[in-house]
Motif scaffolding. Structure first.
Motif, mmCIF file in Angstrom:
data_model
loop_
_atom_site.group_PDB
_atom_site.id
_atom_site.type_symbol
_atom_site.label_atom_id
_atom_site.label_comp_id
_atom_site.label_asym_id
_atom_site.label_seq_id
_atom_site.Cartn_x
_atom_site.Cartn_y
_atom_site.Cartn_z
ATOM 1 N N VAL A 146 41.933 41.304 34.978
ATOM 2 C CA VAL A 146 42.348 41.188 36.378
ATOM 3 C C VAL A 146 43.409 40.097 36.471
ATOM 4 O O VAL A 146 43.139 38.935 36.122
ATOM 5 C CB VAL A 146 41.144 40.856 37.289
ATOM 6 C CG1 VAL A 146 41.605 40.696 38.731
ATOM 7 C CG2 VAL A 146 40.081 41.953 37.189
ATOM 8 N N ILE A 147 44.587 40.456 36.924
ATOM 9 C CA ILE A 147 45.700 39.502 37.017
ATOM 10 C C ILE A 147 46.117 39.361 38.475
ATOM 11 O O ILE A 147 46.408 40.357 39.149
ATOM 12 C CB ILE A 147 46.910 39.966 36.192
ATOM 13 C CG1 ILE A 147 46.533 40.122 34.710
ATOM 14 C CG2 ILE A 147 48.066 38.986 36.328
ATOM 15 C CD1 ILE A 147 47.682 40.611 33.854
ATOM 16 N N VAL A 148 46.142 38.137 38.957
ATOM 17 C CA VAL A 148 46.634 37.848 40.299
ATOM 18 C C VAL A 148 47.882 36.983 40.152
ATOM 19 O O VAL A 148 47.835 35.903 39.544
ATOM 20 C CB VAL A 148 45.579 37.118 41.153
ATOM 21 C CG1 VAL A 148 46.147 36.796 42.530
ATOM 22 C CG2 VAL A 148 44.325 37.975 41.288
ATOM 23 N N ILE A 149 48.993 37.465 40.685
ATOM 24 C CA ILE A 149 50.250 36.712 40.644
ATOM 25 C C ILE A 149 50.333 35.943 41.949
ATOM 26 O O ILE A 149 50.516 36.520 43.022
ATOM 27 C CB ILE A 149 51.445 37.661 40.471
ATOM 28 C CG1 ILE A 149 51.211 38.596 39.277
ATOM 29 C CG2 ILE A 149 52.737 36.868 40.269
ATOM 30 C CD1 ILE A 149 52.208 39.729 39.180
ATOM 31 N N GLN A 150 50.177 34.624 41.851
ATOM 32 C CA GLN A 150 49.918 33.796 43.023
ATOM 33 C C GLN A 150 50.928 32.668 43.135
ATOM 34 O O GLN A 150 51.558 32.269 42.142
ATOM 35 C CB GLN A 150 48.492 33.228 42.904
ATOM 36 C CG GLN A 150 47.979 32.501 44.116
ATOM 37 C CD GLN A 150 47.739 33.435 45.274
ATOM 38 O OE1 GLN A 150 48.672 33.968 45.858
ATOM 39 N NE2 GLN A 150 46.489 33.638 45.640
ATOM 40 N N GLY A 164 40.601 34.855 47.583
ATOM 41 C CA GLY A 164 42.023 34.569 47.466
ATOM 42 C C GLY A 164 42.346 33.404 46.560
ATOM 43 O O GLY A 164 43.504 33.073 46.360
ATOM 44 N N LEU A 165 41.330 32.745 45.987
ATOM 45 C CA LEU A 165 41.570 31.594 45.130
ATOM 46 C C LEU A 165 41.045 31.876 43.722
ATOM 47 O O LEU A 165 40.233 32.773 43.523
ATOM 48 C CB LEU A 165 40.891 30.349 45.712
ATOM 49 C CG LEU A 165 41.396 29.941 47.099
ATOM 50 C CD1 LEU A 165 40.632 28.723 47.595
ATOM 51 C CD2 LEU A 165 42.888 29.655 47.071
ATOM 52 N N PRO A 166 41.502 31.137 42.715
ATOM 53 C CA PRO A 166 41.150 31.452 41.331
ATOM 54 C C PRO A 166 39.653 31.513 41.074
ATOM 55 O O PRO A 166 38.879 30.686 41.542
ATOM 56 C CB PRO A 166 41.805 30.305 40.554
ATOM 57 C CG PRO A 166 42.959 29.891 41.392
ATOM 58 C CD PRO A 166 42.479 30.040 42.803
ATOM 59 N N ARG A 167 39.265 32.500 40.297
ATOM 60 C CA ARG A 167 37.900 32.652 39.829
ATOM 61 C C ARG A 167 37.844 32.208 38.373
ATOM 62 O O ARG A 167 38.871 32.065 37.721
ATOM 63 C CB ARG A 167 37.453 34.107 39.960
ATOM 64 C CG ARG A 167 37.413 34.600 41.403
ATOM 65 C CD ARG A 167 37.013 36.068 41.453
ATOM 66 N NE ARG A 167 36.949 36.542 42.827
ATOM 67 C CZ ARG A 167 37.987 37.003 43.496
ATOM 68 N NH1 ARG A 167 39.161 37.054 42.918
ATOM 69 N NH2 ARG A 167 37.864 37.403 44.742
ATOM 70 N N PRO A 168 36.646 32.012 37.819
ATOM 71 C CA PRO A 168 36.550 31.650 36.397
ATOM 72 C C PRO A 168 37.250 32.680 35.522
ATOM 73 O O PRO A 168 37.335 33.865 35.864
ATOM 74 C CB PRO A 168 35.036 31.646 36.157
ATOM 75 C CG PRO A 168 34.427 31.372 37.490
ATOM 76 C CD PRO A 168 35.332 32.029 38.485
ATOM 77 N N THR A 169 37.732 32.224 34.385
ATOM 78 C CA THR A 169 38.471 33.111 33.483
ATOM 79 C C THR A 169 37.625 34.296 33.048
ATOM 80 O O THR A 169 38.121 35.416 32.944
ATOM 81 C CB THR A 169 38.953 32.326 32.248
ATOM 82 O OG1 THR A 169 39.732 31.213 32.693
ATOM 83 C CG2 THR A 169 39.804 33.195 31.348
ATOM 84 N N PHE A 170 36.342 34.067 32.793
ATOM 85 C CA PHE A 170 35.464 35.149 32.376
ATOM 86 C C PHE A 170 34.283 35.249 33.337
ATOM 87 O O PHE A 170 33.603 34.260 33.615
ATOM 88 C CB PHE A 170 34.946 34.927 30.958
ATOM 89 C CG PHE A 170 36.041 34.942 29.918
ATOM 90 C CD1 PHE A 170 36.596 36.137 29.496
ATOM 91 C CD2 PHE A 170 36.528 33.754 29.384
ATOM 92 C CE1 PHE A 170 37.610 36.151 28.555
ATOM 93 C CE2 PHE A 170 37.528 33.763 28.436
ATOM 94 C CZ PHE A 170 38.080 34.974 28.018
ATOM 95 N N ILE A 182 42.852 36.309 35.297
ATOM 96 C CA ILE A 182 44.001 35.441 35.028
ATOM 97 C C ILE A 182 44.789 35.264 36.319
ATOM 98 O O ILE A 182 45.153 36.236 36.984
ATOM 99 C CB ILE A 182 44.915 36.048 33.948
ATOM 100 C CG1 ILE A 182 44.159 36.177 32.620
ATOM 101 C CG2 ILE A 182 46.162 35.204 33.763
ATOM 102 C CD1 ILE A 182 43.767 34.860 32.007
ATOM 103 N N TRP A 183 45.068 34.011 36.677
ATOM 104 C CA TRP A 183 45.843 33.680 37.874
ATOM 105 C C TRP A 183 47.121 32.984 37.418
ATOM 106 O O TRP A 183 47.068 31.930 36.781
ATOM 107 C CB TRP A 183 45.037 32.770 38.796
ATOM 108 C CG TRP A 183 43.810 33.446 39.338
ATOM 109 C CD1 TRP A 183 42.696 33.809 38.642
ATOM 110 C CD2 TRP A 183 43.598 33.858 40.680
ATOM 111 N NE1 TRP A 183 41.798 34.419 39.477
ATOM 112 C CE2 TRP A 183 42.324 34.457 40.738
ATOM 113 C CE3 TRP A 183 44.351 33.774 41.849
ATOM 114 C CZ2 TRP A 183 41.786 34.980 41.905
ATOM 115 C CZ3 TRP A 183 43.820 34.285 43.025
ATOM 116 C CH2 TRP A 183 42.558 34.881 43.042
ATOM 117 N N VAL A 184 48.252 33.590 37.711
ATOM 118 C CA VAL A 184 49.522 33.073 37.217
ATOM 119 C C VAL A 184 50.560 33.100 38.325
ATOM 120 O O VAL A 184 50.441 33.842 39.299
ATOM 121 C CB VAL A 184 50.032 33.901 36.012
ATOM 122 C CG1 VAL A 184 49.089 33.782 34.830
ATOM 123 C CG2 VAL A 184 50.224 35.364 36.399
#
Length: 464
Positions: A146-150, A164-170, A182-184
């Motif tokens: 799951v990739i969120v471009i933020q 709407g905010l970053p979740r743990p990587t796994f 992944i939040w990038v």
């Protein structure tokens, strides 16, 4: 030999540590292999031949893999590869220190992802602090990605897990199955990635991202089977060079939603096994940028049909044309939810979708000229075969919703004539309409529905 060299040799020969059994040396070396000195095994191996032999023959010494974003990607990949080989067949711990750019999380971890069944513990420090103990149930698979471009400012938040905010990587979806999040602020490019083995990727765009970046990323995902992309409406990039072609030989499901880059994406994906295409919320009432070099089909729609979304209709149609021409995919499902095309594009697609079984379209401005394409026809005179044919010969499910330019008369005539043919001849056995759903189509009145029901029976469902 100098005095200094002789002294060092003598000290080495009689140093008490060299009399310790290998078992104790291994325990000491394990204690040395901490995040404070991530390269400790290499340092220890240079001390003497004995230490080198002990280090290289002891997988436990190599179980702690520490990577950071201050080293080059190439050296990090080499580091990860050496440690995973030397620690085999044991499990290992992974620690990631990312203090500069969250964009590097996926590139740094990419060589380790195929070995998730050996991960024992994962932790991260730097911009984010997190950890997960995997020792209780080693994951067999990490899927989907799951990739969120933020926006970069939102990536700095400490409140994880909030909408709407970053979740743990796994995160765990089920036992022995992880989802990677992944939040990038920008997508990593293929050259810094070891080819990714994800079968499913869900990508959401919250800041402007050009199709080129998405396609370049997809080039590193050769095993992808399902791709879900949700964008937002912003200007497409002005092309100064050709877009890369993302070759996805295993892709079977493609969802594209809420983007103005539909044409660029569809035109640059090679998916010869694609069976489901879902297009949603692509219609816009403003003009999209024209392509730098128009190709066949870019001319205006000769049908001159009314459209509230003329520019996006053209972009969607031209993208689908390019996809069909390049890949000739065996599409079985085509869903178009608030996504439309010109009449000429429907004609082009219907002529090439020989195995399509399900067609759904909502909020289309298509006219009777499009529904007429589903009527049985005889090829133009001059050919050897003048038997009656139908376009979309395997169509079993047709759903029309909120298509207000269609007339009830055309629907009754076309669908009735089609089912009479496909129901009545053995050659069409099994390839006739099994379900027709019509909802909120203003042109279909009550008496039209009654006429259709006489022909279709229980196969027809009408919704208000």
């Amino acid at each position: 030999m100098t005095v200094l060299e002789l002294t060092q040799t003598t000290e080495t020969m009689y140093s008490p540590i060299h009399y310790l059994p290998a078992e104790l040396l291994i325990e000491i070396f394990i204690l040395c292999s901490t995040r404070t000195d991530p390269l400790a095994p290499l340092t220890l191996a240079r001390v003497s031949c004995l230490w080198r032999q002990v280090v290289q023959s002891s997988p436990r010494v190599w179980r702690y893999i520490y990577l950071d974003d201050r080293s080059s990607i190439a050296s990090s990949h080499a580091h990860a590869g050496l440690w995973t080989r030397q620690s085999y067949p044991l499990t290992f711990d992974v620690h990631l220190d990312v203090s500069e750019s969250s964009r590097l999380v996926l590139p740094l971890l990419s060589p380790l992802l195929p070995l998730m069944n050996r991960w024992r513990y994962y932790s991260m420090s730097g911009k984010r602090e997190e950890s997960v103990d995997l020792s209780g149930s080693l994951p067999n698979c990490v899927d989907p990605l799951v990739i969120v471009i933020q926006d970069p400012d939102q990536l700095e938040t400490e409140d994880e897990g909030t909408e709407g905010l970053p979740r743990p990587t796994f995160t765990s979806a089920m036992p022995a199955w992880l989802t990677m999040n992944i939040w990038v602020s920008e997508l990593p490019k293929a050259p810094v990635l070891v080819p990714l083995r994800f079968s499913s990727i869900v990508m959401t765009e919250n800041i402007p991202t050009q199709p080129r970046s998405i396609l370049e990323f997809l080039c590193s995902c050769p095993q992808l089977e399902a791709f879900f992309f949700t964008g937002w409406q912003h200007d497409d990039e002005t092309l100064t060079s050709p877009l890369p072609i993302a070759r996805l030989p295993n892709l079977r499901t493609l969802h594209i939603r809420s983007t103005c880059g539909t044409r660029s994406l569809l035109s640059s994906i090679d998916a010869p096994r694609l069976s489901e295409l879902h297009l949603a919320h692509l219609n816009v009432d403003f003009t999209l940028g024209a392509p730098p070099e128009p190709v066949d089909g870019d001319s205006e729609d000769e049908a001159r049909d009314f459209s509230r979304s003329a520019s996006s209709d053209r972009a969607t149609g031209m993208g689908l044309r390019a996809l069909l021409l390049r890949s000739n995919p065996p599409l079985r499902v085509l869903d178009m939810d608030w996504s439309d095309m010109r009449t000429k594009d429907f004609r082009f697609a219907f002529a090439r979708l020989g195995v399509l079984e399900h067609f759904f379209i909502e909020a289309s401005d298509m006219s009777d000229k499009v529904i007429e394409l589903l009527r049985p026809y005889v090829p133009a005179r001059g050919g050897k075969d003048e038997r009656v044919r139908v376009r979309l010969p395997r169509l079993k499910s047709l759903e029309l919703s909120n298509c207000n330019e269609l007339s009830g008369e055309a629907l009754v005539e076309v669908l009735s004539e089609r089912v009479r043919l496909t129901d009545g001849f053995p050659a069409w056995e099994g390839n006739t309409l099994k379900e027709v759903i019509i909802s909120d189509c203003a042109g279909l009145k009550g008496h039209h529905g009654n006429l259709l029901r006489r022909e279709l029976g229980n196969r027809l469902r009408l919704r208000d």
